[in-house]
Design a protein around this motif. Sequence first.
Motif, short mmCIF file in Angstrom:
data_model
loop_
_atom_site.label_atom_id
_atom_site.label_comp_id
_atom_site.label_asym_id
_atom_site.label_seq_id
_atom_site.Cartn_x
_atom_site.Cartn_y
_atom_site.Cartn_z
N ARG A 182 0.81 -1.21 0.00
CA ARG A 182 0.00 0.00 0.00
C ARG A 182 0.86 1.27 0.00
O ARG A 182 0.43 2.30 -0.52
CB ARG A 182 -0.94 0.00 1.21
CG ARG A 182 -2.18 -0.87 0.97
CD ARG A 182 -3.08 -0.91 2.16
NE ARG A 182 -4.37 -1.51 1.82
CZ ARG A 182 -5.29 -1.86 2.70
NH1 ARG A 182 -5.04 -1.67 3.99
NH2 ARG A 182 -6.43 -2.38 2.31
N THR A 183 2.03 1.18 0.59
CA THR A 183 2.90 2.38 0.58
C THR A 183 3.31 2.77 -0.84
O THR A 183 3.15 3.94 -1.24
CB THR A 183 4.13 2.13 1.47
OG1 THR A 183 3.71 1.85 2.81
CG2 THR A 183 5.05 3.34 1.47
N PRO A 184 3.85 1.85 -1.67
CA PRO A 184 4.18 2.27 -3.05
C PRO A 184 2.92 2.58 -3.87
O PRO A 184 2.99 3.41 -4.79
CB PRO A 184 4.92 1.06 -3.63
CG PRO A 184 4.58 -0.08 -2.75
CD PRO A 184 4.36 0.50 -1.40
N LEU A 185 1.79 1.96 -3.57
CA LEU A 185 0.57 2.31 -4.29
C LEU A 185 0.17 3.76 -4.02
O LEU A 185 -0.28 4.48 -4.93
CB LEU A 185 -0.58 1.37 -3.87
CG LEU A 185 -0.55 -0.05 -4.43
CD1 LEU A 185 -1.73 -0.86 -3.88
CD2 LEU A 185 -0.61 -0.03 -5.96
N ALA A 186 0.32 4.19 -2.76
CA ALA A 186 0.01 5.59 -2.46
C ALA A 186 0.95 6.54 -3.20
O ALA A 186 0.52 7.59 -3.71
CB ALA A 186 0.10 5.81 -0.95
N ARG A 187 2.24 6.17 -3.30
CA ARG A 187 3.19 7.02 -4.05
C ARG A 187 2.85 7.03 -5.53
O ARG A 187 2.92 8.07 -6.20
CB ARG A 187 4.61 6.53 -3.83
CG ARG A 187 5.14 6.79 -2.42
CD ARG A 187 6.67 6.70 -2.39
NE ARG A 187 7.14 5.39 -2.80
CZ ARG A 187 7.41 4.39 -1.97
NH1 ARG A 187 7.23 4.56 -0.66
NH2 ARG A 187 7.83 3.23 -2.41
N LEU A 188 2.45 5.85 -6.08
CA LEU A 188 2.08 5.80 -7.51
C LEU A 188 0.88 6.68 -7.80
O LEU A 188 0.82 7.37 -8.82
CB LEU A 188 1.78 4.35 -7.90
CG LEU A 188 2.99 3.42 -8.06
CD1 LEU A 188 2.52 1.99 -8.32
CD2 LEU A 188 3.87 3.90 -9.21
N ARG A 189 -0.09 6.67 -6.91
CA ARG A 189 -1.27 7.51 -7.14
C ARG A 189 -0.90 8.98 -7.11
O ARG A 189 -1.37 9.78 -7.94
CB ARG A 189 -2.33 7.20 -6.08
CG ARG A 189 -3.57 8.08 -6.21
CD ARG A 189 -4.70 7.58 -5.35
NE ARG A 189 -5.88 8.40 -5.55
CZ ARG A 189 -7.08 8.11 -5.08
NH1 ARG A 189 -7.24 6.98 -4.38
NH2 ARG A 189 -8.11 8.90 -5.30
N LEU A 190 -0.06 9.35 -6.15
CA LEU A 190 0.35 10.75 -6.07
C LEU A 190 1.14 11.17 -7.30
O LEU A 190 0.92 12.26 -7.87
CB LEU A 190 1.20 10.96 -4.80
CG LEU A 190 1.71 12.38 -4.55
CD1 LEU A 190 0.54 13.36 -4.41
CD2 LEU A 190 2.60 12.43 -3.31
N GLU A 191 2.05 10.30 -7.76
CA GLU A 191 2.83 10.62 -8.96
C GLU A 191 1.94 10.69 -10.20
O GLU A 191 2.15 11.53 -11.08
CB GLU A 191 3.92 9.57 -9.15
CG GLU A 191 5.01 9.61 -8.09
CD GLU A 191 6.01 8.48 -8.26
OE1 GLU A 191 5.85 7.71 -9.23
OE2 GLU A 191 6.93 8.37 -7.42
#
Length: 479
Positions: A271-280
Amino acid sequence: MSANAPAQPPKPPFDPAPATLAKPSLARRVFGGLSGRLYWRTFFLIVLLVLASLAGWFQSFRVLQLGPQVEQTSRQITSLIDLTRIALVHAAPEYRTALLDELVKREDIYIYPREASDQWTPMAHTDFTRRLTASVDQRLHEKLDFADVVNGRSGLWIGFRIERSDYWLLLDRSRIDPSLGEAWIIWGVLATLLAMIGAAIIARFINRPLRDLSIATAMVREGDFSQQLNETSGTQEIREVNRGFNRMARALQEIDQDRALMLAGISHDIRTPLARLRLEAELSVPDPQARQDIIADIEQADSIISKFMEYARTASPVRESVDLPDLVTKIMADYSKDADLRIRMPSNAEAQALADPLELQRIIVNLIENARRYGRTPGSNRVELDIGISKRSNEVCLSVRDHGPGVTADHLPLLTRPFFRGNEARTAAKGTGLGLAIVDRTITRMAGRLEISNAKGGGLMLRIWLQRDPADVLPPPQL
């Protein structure tokens, strides 16, 4: 009903099948339940075997006793007749009356002159009486008359002749009673009672370890591994089974803990990299449509992770009294603004069930979302749901029916299997295949059950059976 539902819904009322199911009779439910339990089956089997053995011995003694009893009774009757004849023939006429009175006082034997006008009923023909009369006739070398009633008086009447005069000999009826007597009946009853007590002890001795094993197995099935069976008492076979079960339970507990820890770690790490992917994606992708597609994919991945975590949840729910119509009404209010969804529920429904309110709310929402994904009414882009609540005995049924295309009969048993999706039978919508598996798993943990079937007229019918709140069960009427 929901706020946006019309007063006269176009669809016919849903099939209230749970309320109209045929109920078995009370006796059938009681004896069927007893016969299905190992304890009572063992108890009744032992009792029947003992009773059959007693009946066999009783009949054997009766048959073996019949011959000697006929012989003894025949000898007594012939002796009495011979002695009576000798006494009356050789006694002086003035002493005969005193002699007959003495026979009455000492032996309870009555001698009456036989008249031609006497009304008498022949002795009833049984195996014992037939053999008795034949034996007496053979001993005396003459044909005697045996009667049950003479001139309205019952007893053992025997007609015989002394010189040229006919007489009746009256004896007590118990002399030819072929039964085994009260003593045999008393001993038979005592033996039956002892057999029942022994059967209860033996059945309990056999059933208790199996009952403990059944309880422990049910607790393990529900995710509770705290039950440990006794490894020191009982027979060697029972101790070995208990030791094997305890080892298996501990191994399953360790596996379950490792699985929960692994899934929690995976959820956090993904979930941590998913949150970064959404922000990017929101900041870096200039095309609005591409940005929206990427965000939708990320949300779907996050939803899949949530489903995995929900399915892996092992905590047992805390059951309390839940007002089902009130809970469903609150959920319907959350969907009242959805124009593509129409939910109907009878306004007079009422029932109290034992369940975890939060878990039950998640189940109902899960079923609604499952219907939105797979149960759209053919020919329209809408979802129409009929929610029914009914009560039966100690259970409450919450039914959810859509008006979609339904599911083929061979796929119905597979719908609660994890990761199974019946897309061929319904729609091409994508999902994890865990929705109904989570529902089934959660309901089982709440001591309920899930039934899935195709509804009459089309659509899928899901029935959730929960235990009824004892306070909601009306006491039987006072007669």
